[in-house]
Design an enzyme around this catalytic site. Sequence first.
Site, short mmCIF file in Angstrom:
data_model
loop_
_atom_site.label_atom_id
_atom_site.label_comp_id
_atom_site.label_asym_id
_atom_site.label_seq_id
_atom_site.Cartn_x
_atom_site.Cartn_y
_atom_site.Cartn_z
N CYS A 92 2.34 -24.57 -83.35
CA CYS A 92 1.96 -26.02 -84.01
C CYS A 92 0.61 -26.67 -83.95
CB CYS A 92 2.93 -27.43 -84.10
SG CYS A 92 4.28 -26.29 -84.58
N CYS A 229 12.83 -35.76 -87.86
CA CYS A 229 12.42 -34.80 -87.89
C CYS A 229 10.81 -34.89 -89.28
CB CYS A 229 13.74 -34.76 -88.75
SG CYS A 229 15.26 -34.49 -87.72
N SER A 230 9.87 -34.32 -89.03
CA SER A 230 9.09 -33.86 -89.82
C SER A 230 8.77 -33.20 -91.26
CB SER A 230 7.29 -33.64 -89.28
OG SER A 230 7.90 -32.42 -88.23
N LYS A 348 5.31 -37.39 -89.75
CA LYS A 348 6.75 -37.93 -89.62
C LYS A 348 6.81 -37.88 -91.23
CE LYS A 348 10.73 -38.65 -89.80
NZ LYS A 348 10.10 -38.45 -91.47
N HIS A 352 3.96 -32.37 -92.12
CA HIS A 352 3.39 -31.00 -91.03
C HIS A 352 3.16 -29.35 -91.37
CE1 HIS A 352 3.38 -29.22 -86.93
NE2 HIS A 352 4.86 -28.97 -86.85
#
Length: 404
Positions: A92, A229-230, A348, A352
């Site tokens: 990431c 969670c994103s 968020k 992402h």
Amino acid sequence: MSLKDQFGKDILLTGWGHSKFGKLTDDTLESLIVQVAGEAIKNSGLDPKDIDEIYLGQFNSGMQPLGFTSSLALQLSADLANVPATRTENACASGSAAFQQGVKSVLAGTARNVLVIGAEKMTDAGADVVGAALLGASFEMAGKASSTGFTGLFAEVAKHYGKRYGAGITGPGFEGGLGDVLGSIAAKNHHNGMDNPYAQMHRDFGEEFCRTISEKNPMVAEPLRRTDCSPVSDGAAAVVLSTSATGGATAPVRLAGFGHANDFFPAEKRDPTEFAATRASWERALGMAGVGVQDLDFAEVHDCFTIAELIMYEAMGLTPRGEGARAVQEGWVYKDGKLPVNVSGGLKAKGHPVGATGVSQHVIAAMQLSGTAGDMQLPTARRGAVQNMGGVGIANYVSVLEAF
């Protein structure tokens, strides 16, 4: 001491581009890359023929059939023919890996103008494929079945954090302890995302919703709820790095310092709440820039899960270890606080698309420092930081940026 003092030359962000983040069914990976590359070059005041090198940050890991993407940006113009192009991958943090490779090319003198792109197309793949791809960034879970995916790994971090420091989280309005703090971080970032035209999620859920387990906000992996969670995202961003101002559409932004640190891959060799290499990357970037966290006006950090943002307050030195909740309880990290964090909405709310995230963070920071952030704009943004990581604190990158 600053980057310029150390290396004898400036590194300037002279132009940038950013796509919408979300489920972009009408876009391909190629179209997203070409879009943001064109925007960045045009906004820098340069022409494609002026680009000396290209770096593309993309994780992929099987989420797209095409695994060889370095030359896609050349589709923008025939004038990019024969320009060296390299794809970087560091989970990431692939976007920031590309950014720092571009920086090093300029510092080495092999390029004067480097185009850095981050891109990912995730929503074409099924949830099982995306989950398996992301778990490839875990030493223990790569290739194994999991019902909670990467959320489960950060849930374990949150559990360890709660056991170690949770008893110290007290105070009016935070009777729910760690869960309430994480809910407040989620609510903050969703609220901020409302002002970001690129953000995937435009909904101000509020603290009560984000703190409460419900049908619409279920527990994904205890103690992390859906709002912790994103999301899975498509998107791209690009920036041009140059040695001097290029007459672009906006004022350039200076890179004052950067840091990179990797931690051991096996979980047994890492303290689950320390994020030691993340801390090292902060120390290296701030040290090169010759500033402290108190000298920053904002930060864009890697909140793939809300527990990651909480620990980031401690890793950057905003609070002592185990006291990150203070930054939320005392309002330091809100838009009107002493160090606004994730004014963009963060991963968020902004989304992402993993390879794009690090470049996106640099673009958002550059917009803040050039006064072109629109509704996201902070009134006195002169210096900011970007933090991006791959895995559970494994590959860590930090940049300190300043108004030029």
